[in-house]
Scaffold this active site. Structure first.
Site, PDB file in Angstrom:
ATOM      1  N   HIS A 110       0.797  -1.196  -0.031  1.00 47.38           N
ATOM      2  CA  HIS A 110      -0.034  -0.101   0.035  1.00 47.38           C
ATOM      3  C   HIS A 110       0.862   1.165  -0.199  1.00 47.38           C
ATOM      4  CE1 HIS A 110      -4.028  -1.545   0.586  1.00 47.38           C
ATOM      5  NE2 HIS A 110      -3.431  -2.741   1.155  1.00 47.38           N
ATOM      6  N   LYS A 161      -8.533  14.050   3.782  1.00 47.15           N
ATOM      7  CA  LYS A 161      -7.618  13.061   3.931  1.00 47.15           C
ATOM      8  C   LYS A 161      -6.943  12.855   5.064  1.00 47.15           C
ATOM      9  CE  LYS A 161      -6.110  14.356  -0.417  1.00 47.15           C
ATOM     10  NZ  LYS A 161      -6.376  13.043  -1.133  1.00 47.15           N
ATOM     11  N   ARG A 162      -6.274  11.729   5.282  1.00 51.61           N
ATOM     12  CA  ARG A 162      -5.369  11.828   6.335  1.00 51.61           C
ATOM     13  C   ARG A 162      -4.297  12.886   6.286  1.00 51.61           C
ATOM     14  NH1 ARG A 162      -5.683   7.040  10.156  1.00 51.61           N
ATOM     15  NH2 ARG A 162      -3.977   8.350  11.236  1.00 51.61           N
ATOM     16  N   LYS A 183       1.130  14.246   1.317  1.00 49.13           N
ATOM     17  CA  LYS A 183      -0.288  14.749   0.772  1.00 49.13           C
ATOM     18  C   LYS A 183      -0.324  16.383   0.523  1.00 49.13           C
ATOM     19  CE  LYS A 183      -2.884  10.792   2.595  1.00 49.13           C
ATOM     20  NZ  LYS A 183      -3.640  10.041   1.619  1.00 49.13           N
ATOM     21  N   THR A 237      -8.268   6.985  -2.831  1.00 53.34           N
ATOM     22  CA  THR A 237      -9.368   6.650  -3.304  1.00 53.34           C
ATOM     23  C   THR A 237     -10.517   7.412  -3.209  1.00 53.34           C
ATOM     24  OG1 THR A 237      -9.893   5.941  -1.015  1.00 53.34           O
ATOM     25  CG2 THR A 237      -9.153   4.114  -2.770  1.00 53.34           C
ATOM     26  N   LYS A 280     -14.056   8.939  -5.248  1.00 52.86           N
ATOM     27  CA  LYS A 280     -15.323   9.364  -4.731  1.00 52.86           C
ATOM     28  C   LYS A 280     -15.623  10.706  -5.227  1.00 52.86           C
ATOM     29  CE  LYS A 280     -13.461   6.989  -0.500  1.00 52.86           C
ATOM     30  NZ  LYS A 280     -13.073   7.547   0.762  1.00 52.86           N
TER      31      LYS A 280
END
Ligand SMILES: *Cc1c(COP(=O)(O)O)cnc(C)c1O
Length: 647
Positions: A169, A360-361, A366, A468, A472
């Site tokens: 992952h 998101k986390r 990120k 993901t 969405k």
């Protein structure tokens, strides 16, 4: 550990002086959507075998009376909440071992109940290791078969190496599990012994193929030697698994040419890609009933089970009435989210503004920091020229940080501090708002995503395995601003370059810049607004009562590991293009519709079908309903009796 009395099997051991814990199963039924099957999700709780020590209690020792059972129960008290970050704590290793052992003993117990020969283990079961967290299942199944069932090493290995598959992952080095040999010796001596034996046999094969290539043998060893002896869990998973997969096309390629390059050469065909997906039942039908109904009005309900049906919407991209209805649904969802924001954050947001969302986390890769720095530059632009036209924006964040991740918490603090200043400035008014929604979780995502106009997917290229939420958002008619990273690339390919806002460096460009020697200041210098934003933070403009609290963030930009200074210019330029398109509502909605229409391949039904075909070697079965008996038999329930008939 002791030699087992059965000396016909030299590999057999007896594990003694153990901490014995009871595994209590908790089953949650998982009904399929309009199918006749209900699967069970089995979770485990650690319980004391002995419970309360009455003798100790009677002696007045209340603490000791509870202590042992409390220690046992601690094993499953919390699931470690880290994301993309490894934590080598003893309790975590105990938890991982407890969960895999309970599951494997459960499988073996079930086979015995139905009198299925354990030599058929791999034919009856497949185990998909979801990251390396359950990797101890590999030595544990070896142990259960050899020490418990008196299998030979070769018999057990034949089963294990057919049973397991591994999904990777992440490529982030700090997320790769490496358990110290010292800790494993103490807690799981038998498993360490088995891992050494797996490694010895594996390296014999490697050295037979690459004679004299000692560097390669050291590189591929399941045991790291320096600076501390550690078990490389991901390597063990690769060595023991039938197939290994990444979760997006780019990610799988990077695994094959990076982290697992030697393994891909040694095991040709072992590595496959299965791009992640999302369930259209939760992320469209349940989360966005208004959009679902609008889609169903046009193309019927088949899309709920066959998401590729959405492509039929491509016929309506010039249908102004339909585009207007799409816009009306989005506005209704924005209205609902606006009420939530007012209730929880006491901020009134402008429904005509771009709902620009990054949820998101919280992780440096990120690049939430890139987004909030850009927000500060927008603030400066309005302040420089308050009368100029400005396409209004509401920048919404949601993010959870791992408890011990200091920099993540700094960034959350910065976002909230910037929000406080901007939202209170009367000259800014409803042109710009910044909102941080607390306690980000699935139920909150279901409220936020249907209301988004713009989806922020801005990781540095090569760092996000798949993502993901990108799927969405697009499924709910938001446009993506993103880098060529993870599944963004496949979204780009599906919707076409004209229907997505791509910015920033590619993986190759990132690599090249690193090799040249990256100097963030050479980029900051050339971008006056970015420089002013950083100076403003440095001047404590956003931290009046708490001088210099954001120093660690500013210092981190001396290295700028995730290269946001290098990508900033292109990000800001593409954000301007976003604002321009938003001023033309029909063109914007047309673009949204083209995104929705092309999301078919991102259904988790497609992902699961690929796992079944490429990895599990399973074919779909039809499950009959025995309605006249008043009950339903599931495929799983039928399996064991089928087997006993065949034996
Ligand atoms: C989908 C989802 C994620 C994953 O989001 P990414 O942006 O792909 O990292 C994380 N948390 C929640 C609650 C989600 O629903």
């Amino acid at each position: 550990m002791e030699q087992h009395p059965d000396d016909r099997n030299p590999m057999r051991r007896k594990w003694v002086d153990t901490q014995d814990v009871l595994a209590m199963p908790y089953d949650t039924p998982i009904p399929g959507y309009q199918t006749n099957t209900v699967n069970t999700l089995r979770l485990w709780s650690a319980e004391s075998l002995y419970g309360f020590n009455l003798a100790k209690f009677n002696q007045g020792d209340y603490i000791s009376a509870n202590l042992e059972s409390a220690m046992d129960q601690n094993i499953t008290r919390v699931l470690y909440p880290n994301d993309n970050n490894y934590e080598g704590k003893e309790l975590r290793l105990k938890q991982q071992y407890f969960l895999v052992s309970a599951t494997l003993q459960d499988i073996i117990g079930r086979m015995k109940t139905y009198h299925v020969d354990l030599h058929d283990f791999a034919r009856m079961n497949v185990v998909q290791l979801n990251d390396t967290h359950p990797a101890l299942a590999i030595p544990e199944l070896m142990r259960l078969l050899i020490d418990g069932e008196n299998f030979t090493w070769d018999e057990a290995w034949k089963i294990v190496s057919k049973t397991f598959n591994y999904t990777n992952h992440t490529l982030m080095a700090e997320a790769l599990e490496k358990w110290s040999v010292r800790l494993m010796e103490k807690l799981l001596p038998r498993h360490l012994e088995i891992i050494y034996e797996i490694n010895f046999r594996f390296l014999c094969q490697v050295s037979a193929k690459y004679i004299g290539d000692n560097d390669r043998i050291a590189r591929m060893s399941l045991i790291q030697e320096y600076p501390e002896k550690m078990v490389r869990m991901a390597y063990m998973c690769v060595a023991a698994s039938d197939h290994v997969n990444g979760v997006a096309a780019l990610h799988t390629e990077l695994l094959k040419e990076g982290l697992f390059k030697d393994f891909n050469e040694f095991f040709p065909g072992k590595f496959v890609n299965v791009t992640n997906g999302i369930t259209p039942r939760r992320w469209l039908r349940k989360a966005n009933p208004e959009l679902s109904d609008l889609i169903t009005e046009k193309i019927g309900t088949d899309w709920v089970k066959h998401l590729n049906e959405l492509d039929k919407l491509s016929a309506y991209t010039e249908d102004t009435e339909f585009l207007q209805k799409l816009a009306a649904v989005k506005r209704e969802n924005k209205q609902k989210l606006a009420r939530y924001i007012e209730e929880h954050n006491n901020i009134k947001v402008n429904l005509d503004s771009i709902f620009d969302v990054q949820v998101k986390r919280l992780h440096e890769y990120k690049r939430q920091l890139l987004n909030i720095l850009h927000a500060i530059t927008l603030y400066l632009k309005i302040k420089d020229n308050p009368k100029a036209d400005f396409v209004p924006r509401t920048i919404i964040f949601g993010a959870k940080a791992a408890p011990g991740y200091f920099m993540a918490k700094q960034i959350i603090k910065l976002i909230n501090s910037v929000a406080d200043v901007i939202n209170a400035d009367p000259e800014i008014g409803d042109k710009l708002k910044v909102v941080f929604l607390a306690n980000y979780r699935v139920s909150l995502a279901e409220k936020i995503i249907p209301a988004a106009d713009l989806s922020e997917q801005i990781s540095l290229a090569g760092t996000e395995a798949s993502g993901t939420s990108n799927m969405k958002f697009a499924l709910n008619g938001a446009l993506t601003i993103g880098t060529m990273d993870g599944a963004n690339i496949e979204i780009h390919d599906a919707v076409g370059a004209d229907n997505i806002f791509i910015f920033g460096m590619t993986v190759d460009e990132v690599k090249k810049l690193r090799e040249q020697g990256y100097n963030p200041y050479s980029f900051i210098e050339k971008q006056p607004y970015l420089k002013r934003a950083l100076d403003l933070i440095r001047s404590n403009f956003f931290s009046r009562g708490e001088m210099d609290i954001f120093r660690p963030i500013l210092d981190s930009l001396n290295y700028d590991t995730y290269m946001l200074a290098a990508d900033f210019e292109s990000y800001a330029a593409v954000q301007e293009r976003v604002a321009q398109l938003y001023q033309n509502p029909m063109e914007w909605q047309k673009c949204c519709l083209k995104n929705i229409a092309k999301m078919g391949m991102f259904s988790s039904d497609r992902s699961i079908t690929e796992y079944a075909e490429k990895i599990w070697n399973l074919k779909p079965v039809h499950v009959d309903v025995y309605a006249k008996h008043g009950f339903v038999l599931s495929a799983q329930q039928l399996e064991p009796s089928n087997v006993s008939q065949n034996e």
